[in-house]
Write a protein that holds these residues in place. Structure first.
Motif, mmCIF file in Angstrom:
data_model
loop_
_atom_site.group_PDB
_atom_site.id
_atom_site.type_symbol
_atom_site.label_atom_id
_atom_site.label_comp_id
_atom_site.label_asym_id
_atom_site.label_seq_id
_atom_site.Cartn_x
_atom_site.Cartn_y
_atom_site.Cartn_z
ATOM 1 N N ALA A 217 3.781 -0.546 8.216
ATOM 2 C CA ALA A 217 3.123 -1.473 7.287
ATOM 3 C C ALA A 217 4.169 -2.181 6.425
ATOM 4 O O ALA A 217 5.225 -1.618 6.125
ATOM 5 C CB ALA A 217 2.135 -0.714 6.406
ATOM 6 N N ASN A 218 3.868 -3.396 6.053
ATOM 7 C CA ASN A 218 4.779 -4.166 5.203
ATOM 8 C C ASN A 218 4.707 -3.621 3.783
ATOM 9 O O ASN A 218 3.740 -3.849 3.059
ATOM 10 C CB ASN A 218 4.389 -5.646 5.232
ATOM 11 N N GLN A 219 5.739 -2.915 3.371
ATOM 12 C CA GLN A 219 5.828 -2.344 2.025
ATOM 13 C C GLN A 219 6.983 -2.973 1.245
ATOM 14 O O GLN A 219 7.426 -2.425 0.229
ATOM 15 C CB GLN A 219 6.016 -0.819 2.091
ATOM 16 N N LYS B 195 -5.019 -3.367 1.409
ATOM 17 C CA LYS B 195 -5.731 -2.087 1.332
ATOM 18 C C LYS B 195 -7.189 -2.291 1.708
ATOM 19 O O LYS B 195 -7.858 -3.215 1.234
ATOM 20 C CB LYS B 195 -5.622 -1.514 -0.080
ATOM 21 N N GLU C 275 9.215 -3.145 9.625
ATOM 22 C CA GLU C 275 7.994 -3.553 8.938
ATOM 23 C C GLU C 275 7.351 -4.765 9.605
ATOM 24 O O GLU C 275 8.037 -5.681 10.067
ATOM 25 C CB GLU C 275 8.292 -3.889 7.468
ATOM 26 N N THR D 35 0.573 -5.965 3.534
ATOM 27 C CA THR D 35 -0.380 -4.860 3.630
ATOM 28 C C THR D 35 -1.587 -5.141 2.744
ATOM 29 O O THR D 35 -1.442 -5.464 1.563
ATOM 30 C CB THR D 35 0.283 -3.542 3.192
#
Length: 304
Positions: free
Chosen positions: A174-176, A137, A130, A135
């Protein structure tokens, strides 16, 4: 006068004398696989208690450890950086790969294999790491931007290397917040970090080229039917802040894979369908699903 031949035994090196202590340190360590920096820290921490020669540097220690105690070195020549990994004792190749990056986990086709959601034997390994940045949007994406993006080929990471007969991909994701990433114990011996069932199917739907393509993803949904949690799947979709309406692709996969109507209708109930979307990138001949507002390859045969 009889001459007596004196045989002198070779003098033991300081490394040979320290060998039992070094082995003991490796045995007691919490890990058995090290990156270059980690092994350097291990060496710096113990070198004085091992009483090694003052003149011995780190690379000399590696050479001696490989020769004397069975330390193994594997080299992965990625385009931007050569990565050196060191292992001591029995470790699987997949456990070794997880040491290629901080918090790395198996994803996409590799995760499908680990979860027994494919009948193919792939020779490519996919690991995700990651990004540090959170993240964010994007604002509402216009239909023209979606059309333009999916008329092109999916971008394929160049951050991969050939290792013997295998390919190893290190993907930036993506950083989740490690959503859906779990630690699995396989065969009572192999400890692997891997995306769970629901997260894997979402990731495969987002990046089909890393997952064997549309037909393999359909097969994976079919094989996951008895285990997949639709509630967890939709929860992840809500939390992942995806820029494109991938819920339409996932709803389509659920329907075409033979899930009960009550399952795929949860997608229709919990998400808006406001844009036309695509099952894959750069499809030449397509059909269109009115229900999911989705273009899909024409060769797929579906009902409805």
């Amino acid at each position: 006068m009889q001459l007596i031949k004196v045989i002198t035994m070779p003098r033991k090196t300081k490394f040979s004398i320290a060998k039992p202590k070094i082995v003991k340190s490796f045995q007691l360590a919490e890990k058995s696989i090290y990156g270059l920096k980690e092994l350097q820290l291990f060496f710096d921490r113990y070198r004085y208690s091992w009483d090694l020669a003052q003149s011995m540097n780190f690379e000399q220690f590696i050479a001696e450890a490989k020769r004397e105690i069975g330390l193994e070195e594997q080299i992965f020549n990625f385009p931007r950086q050569k990565k050196r990994l060191f292992s001591w004792g029995p470790n699987s190749f997949r456990e070794l790969l997880l040491a290629l990056g901080p918090q790395a986990y198996f994803s996409h086709y590799s995760a499908l294999q680990i979860h027994n959601l494919t009948e193919q034997l792939a020779t490519s390994h996919y690991l995700s790491i990651e990004r540090k940045q959170p993240t964010i949007k994007a604002e509402d994406i216009h239909q023209t931007a979606i059309d333009l993006a999916f008329k092109k080929a999916q971008r394929i990471s160049t951050n991969f290397c050939q290792y013997k007969t295998e390919q190893v991909f290190l993907l930036k994701s993506a950083n989740q917040g490690q959503l859906g990433v779990e630690q699995l114990l396989l065969n009572d011996q192999e400890q692997l970090r891997v995306s769970n069932l629901e997260r894997t199917l979402i990731d495969c739907s987002i990046r089909p080229a890393y997952s064997g393509g549309v037909l393999e993803i359909i097969k994976a949904f079919e094989l996951a039917k008895e285990q997949l949690s639709i509630n967890r799947l939709t929860s992840y979709l809500k939390r992942m802040k995806l820029n494109y309406p991938y819920h339409q692709a996932i709803g389509f996969y659920l329907e075409i894979s033979g899930y009960p109507q009550k399952d795929y209708e949860k997608i229709l109930q919990r998400f808006n369908i406001e844009k036309r979307f695509y099952l894959h990138y750069q499809m030449k001949e397509t059909s269109f699903s009115e229900k999911w507002q989705l273009f899909y390859p024409k060769h797929l045969i579906i009902n409805g």
